[in-house]
Design a protein around this motif. Structure first.
Motif, mmCIF file in Angstrom:
data_model
loop_
_atom_site.group_PDB
_atom_site.id
_atom_site.type_symbol
_atom_site.label_atom_id
_atom_site.label_comp_id
_atom_site.label_asym_id
_atom_site.label_seq_id
_atom_site.Cartn_x
_atom_site.Cartn_y
_atom_site.Cartn_z
ATOM 1 N N LEU A 76 0.826 -1.218 0.000
ATOM 2 C CA LEU A 76 0.000 0.000 0.000
ATOM 3 C C LEU A 76 0.857 1.263 0.000
ATOM 4 O O LEU A 76 0.445 2.297 -0.500
ATOM 5 N N ARG A 95 -14.049 -0.470 0.470
ATOM 6 C CA ARG A 95 -12.643 -0.321 0.891
ATOM 7 C C ARG A 95 -12.113 -1.631 1.498
ATOM 8 O O ARG A 95 -10.916 -1.898 1.458
ATOM 9 N N SER A 96 -13.020 -2.428 2.062
ATOM 10 C CA SER A 96 -12.584 -3.704 2.652
ATOM 11 C C SER A 96 -12.020 -4.621 1.561
ATOM 12 O O SER A 96 -11.088 -5.386 1.802
ATOM 13 N N ALA A 99 -8.493 -3.434 0.942
ATOM 14 C CA ALA A 99 -7.600 -3.836 2.040
ATOM 15 C C ALA A 99 -7.302 -5.335 1.950
ATOM 16 O O ALA A 99 -6.139 -5.757 2.044
ATOM 17 N N LYS A 102 -5.060 -6.131 -1.237
ATOM 18 C CA LYS A 102 -3.663 -5.711 -1.095
ATOM 19 C C LYS A 102 -2.942 -6.651 -0.121
ATOM 20 O O LYS A 102 -1.797 -7.045 -0.346
ATOM 21 N N PHE A 103 -3.639 -6.994 0.962
ATOM 22 C CA PHE A 103 -3.079 -7.928 1.940
ATOM 23 C C PHE A 103 -2.804 -9.283 1.266
ATOM 24 O O PHE A 103 -1.721 -9.859 1.409
ATOM 25 N N PRO A 155 -0.239 -2.169 6.763
ATOM 26 C CA PRO A 155 -0.718 -0.873 7.280
ATOM 27 C C PRO A 155 0.431 0.077 7.615
ATOM 28 O O PRO A 155 0.323 1.283 7.404
ATOM 29 N N SER A 235 -5.802 -6.725 11.183
ATOM 30 C CA SER A 235 -5.051 -5.869 10.258
ATOM 31 C C SER A 235 -5.920 -5.426 9.088
ATOM 32 O O SER A 235 -5.957 -4.243 8.723
ATOM 33 N N ILE A 236 -6.649 -6.377 8.508
ATOM 34 C CA ILE A 236 -7.509 -6.032 7.358
ATOM 35 C C ILE A 236 -8.600 -5.055 7.808
ATOM 36 O O ILE A 236 -8.907 -4.080 7.116
ATOM 37 N N THR A 239 -6.964 -1.621 8.316
ATOM 38 C CA THR A 239 -6.630 -0.984 7.028
ATOM 39 C C THR A 239 -7.909 -0.474 6.347
ATOM 40 O O THR A 239 -7.935 0.626 5.796
ATOM 41 N N THR A 240 -8.960 -1.265 6.427
ATOM 42 C CA THR A 240 -10.241 -0.840 5.840
ATOM 43 C C THR A 240 -10.716 0.457 6.488
ATOM 44 O O THR A 240 -11.134 1.405 5.807
ATOM 45 N N LEU A 243 -8.627 3.386 5.364
ATOM 46 C CA LEU A 243 -8.945 3.771 3.976
ATOM 47 C C LEU A 243 -10.275 4.520 3.909
ATOM 48 O O LEU A 243 -10.478 5.375 3.062
#
Lengths: 249, 312
Positions: A76, A95-96, A99, A102-103, A155, A235-236, A239-240, A243
């Protein structure tokens, strides 16, 4: 689903630069190379001891975190620095999904590299000892550690341009100094989670041998699985949320 | 029927008292305006707040105060609206490891376009990038990257197109092509918002101008209307004649003339009423037996209007 796959595959492509693959590929072969070198100089030492030395002193505490840090922080972080994040977020997708994708892309690359290193090491060990029972456990342990580090560093790369520096501080100061001194914190140490997964799947004598390499505080395979899953989900989720809430330019 | 030139009848994009500050720095201050179908130029010097405003419009950054609505919603919380929004950002914003075709295709996939291949081919063709489409973006010139970004923004056939300095780095031929493309999209009824600090570009492609100076809305409307609204600044007219000095002396007697000057044989006249001066000058010229060969407003261009706005 189509969007998630598109982001994941593009992320993998972005993270798999030719130069990066050569450097990381060679780095991943280092434990196997050192193991071979020790075969020449320390022939009297048991192969298993040498392997576990590589695993507990080089593979998990150094190689896995550093490779994963560089890969995951870019996932990211590069999008933010290059201004391509707007390309992703100005799309009709939650956005999830961004996230998670990308993860996922970062995990595929980091875990792929670290599994390659694990397989190379255990294959060299297998050729010498005739035992192949550690190939899968070390690959799984490497994958677990990769997932947990990715959970932290994706993140981190988004938050700061100095993610690599911050990540190295985490690995060397927190994990290799603080957690080593305070074993109660070991479930917060990604490489120890990976080492626990490895020990949990490995034959009984390996677990006993690992105690000599500071593996006394290792948790069970189930606990490793739980922590890996929990940290990845958190983490996800984080990050969501970032974002969604943070200004992205 | 709205009388505020900053507002349009059927808005698709609206800012209501929107401000954005970063720490102590105010980037956009209390801007209320709206955008509708057609091409609107967002004009302002570098650092005026145009990019911040566009980023607020897309939901990339949230206003510190006030509100922003795109098709009636705040995009950040209603991402489905992005189906109808295309952004061409000012910064690089391309993936160097992808080819232009992969890049546009990626945009189409993420936007949920039904026939990705067809939409990708159409968008690439629209920006005249067919021949180099399978080369990596890393090897593209800045102008070609701009066109690739425009193609990626157009691939979902958006109703609203936000373009931040879209002509940067383009050569004259590409520039003409893109300008006529934006005009065509505006004529089709899309809302096209083009930010630029190049007056000529804005002048050529926009039906309407929103001028931003120091983060504030300085003026809105078409160029002529903005100029007319600047009642405190006299118009300047350039007159060429075979009897410049005689004509100058006679014009000074006219109440509607604020001042005259002669420079290199050219007469410059200042007036508060351009139309009245246009009617009066031929009469006065006949009286003094002067022949007028040219009568040209000097400051009705966008450049002059903008110069005034920045100076204010």
């Amino acid at each position: 689903m189509r969007a998630a796959w598109a982001i994941t595959s593009t992320t993998v492509k972005q993270l798999l630069g030719v130069r990066r693959m050569i450097v990381f590929g060679l780095a991943e072969l280092a434990p196997a190379g050192v193991f071979l070198l020790m075969t020449q100089t320390l022939a009297q030492e048991a192969a298993l001891d040498r392997l576990l030395g590589m695993v507990a002193a080089l593979y998990f505490p150094l190689l896995v975190p550093i490779v994963t840090l560089i890969v995951a922080a870019s996932a990211l972080g590069d999008e933010r620095r290059d201004g391509t994040l707007s390309f992703l977020v100005l799309r009709p997708i939650p956005r999830s999904v961004i996230a998670l994708s990308k993860f996922g892309g970062a995990v595929i690359v980091a875990a792929g590299l670290n599994i390659f290193g694990a397989v190379a090491l255990t294959v060299v060990y297998g050729i010498e000892s005739g035992s192949w029972s550690l190939v899968v456990p070390l690959a799984v342990g490497g994958a677990f550690a990769s997932i947990v580090y990715t959970s932290l560093f994706v993140p981190l790369g988004f938050f700061t341009d100095r993610a690599v520096l911050a990540g190295l501080a985490f690995v060397f100061i927190f994990e290799n100094a603080v957690v080593s001194a305070l074993s109660g914190l070991s479930s917060l140490s990604p490489w120890r989670i990976g080492l626990s997964a490895f020990a949990g799947l490995a034959p009984g004598e390996v677990k006993a041998e690992l105690a000599e390499f500071g593996g006394a505080s290792l948790s069970s395979f189930g606990a490793s699985l739980f922590w890996t899953f929990l940290i990845a989900v958190l983490s996800i989720g984080a990050t969501t949320m970032v974002l969604r809430r943070r200004d992205l330019a | 029927m709205t009388t505020n030139p900053a507002l349009v009848e059927s808005p698709t994009v609206e800012l209501d008292d929107a401000s954005k500050w970063f720490g102590q720095k105010v980037a956009v201050s209390n801007v209320t305006c709206s955008f509708g179908p057609g091409v609107t130029g967002l004009l302002g010097p570098n650092g005026a707040g145009k990019t911040t405003m566009l980023r607020m419009l897309t939901g990339l950054i949230r206003p510190s105060q006030g509100s922003v609505r795109v098709l009636g919603v705040w995009p950040r919380t209603s991402p489905s609206v992005y189906t109808d929004v295309g952004l061409v950002p000012e910064e690089a914003a391309v993936y160097p490891s992808l080819t232009a075709r992969e890049y546009v295709r990626y945009a189409a996939t993420l936007s949920g376009v039904a026939d990705v291949d067809e939409a990708t081919a159409r968008a690439i063709d629209t920006v005249a990038l067919v021949e180099p489409a399978d080369r990596k973006l890393a090897g593209y010139s800045k102008g070609m990257r701009q066109r690739a970004k425009v193609a990626a923004a157009l691939v979902s056939d958006p109703q609203i197109l936000l373009l931040d300095e879209p002509l940067n780095g383009t050569d004259p031929v590409q520039r003409l092509h893109l300008i006529s493309l934006f005009q065509r999209l505006g004529a089709e009824g899309r809302t096209v918002i083009v930010s630029s600090h190049i007056l000529d570009e804005v002048d050529r492609m926009s039906d309407r101008v929103i001028a931003i100076v120091d983060g504030r809305l300085a003026a809105a409307g078409d160029v002529a209307a903005i100029r007319e609204a600047m009642t405190d600044i006299p118009y300047r007219v350039r007159i060429e004649s075979d009897s410049t000095r005689v004509l100058a002396a006679r014009l000074l007697e006219e109440a509607l003339v604020h001042g005259v000057s002669v420079d290199d044989g050219i007469l410059h006249v200042e007036t508060g009423d351009l139309a009245a001066l246009g009617l009066r000058v031929p009469v006065v010229a006949r009286e003094v037996d002067a022949r007028i060969t040219s009568f040209q407003p000097e400051d009705a261009s966008l450049e002059s209007v903008f110069r005034y706005l920045v100076r204010r």
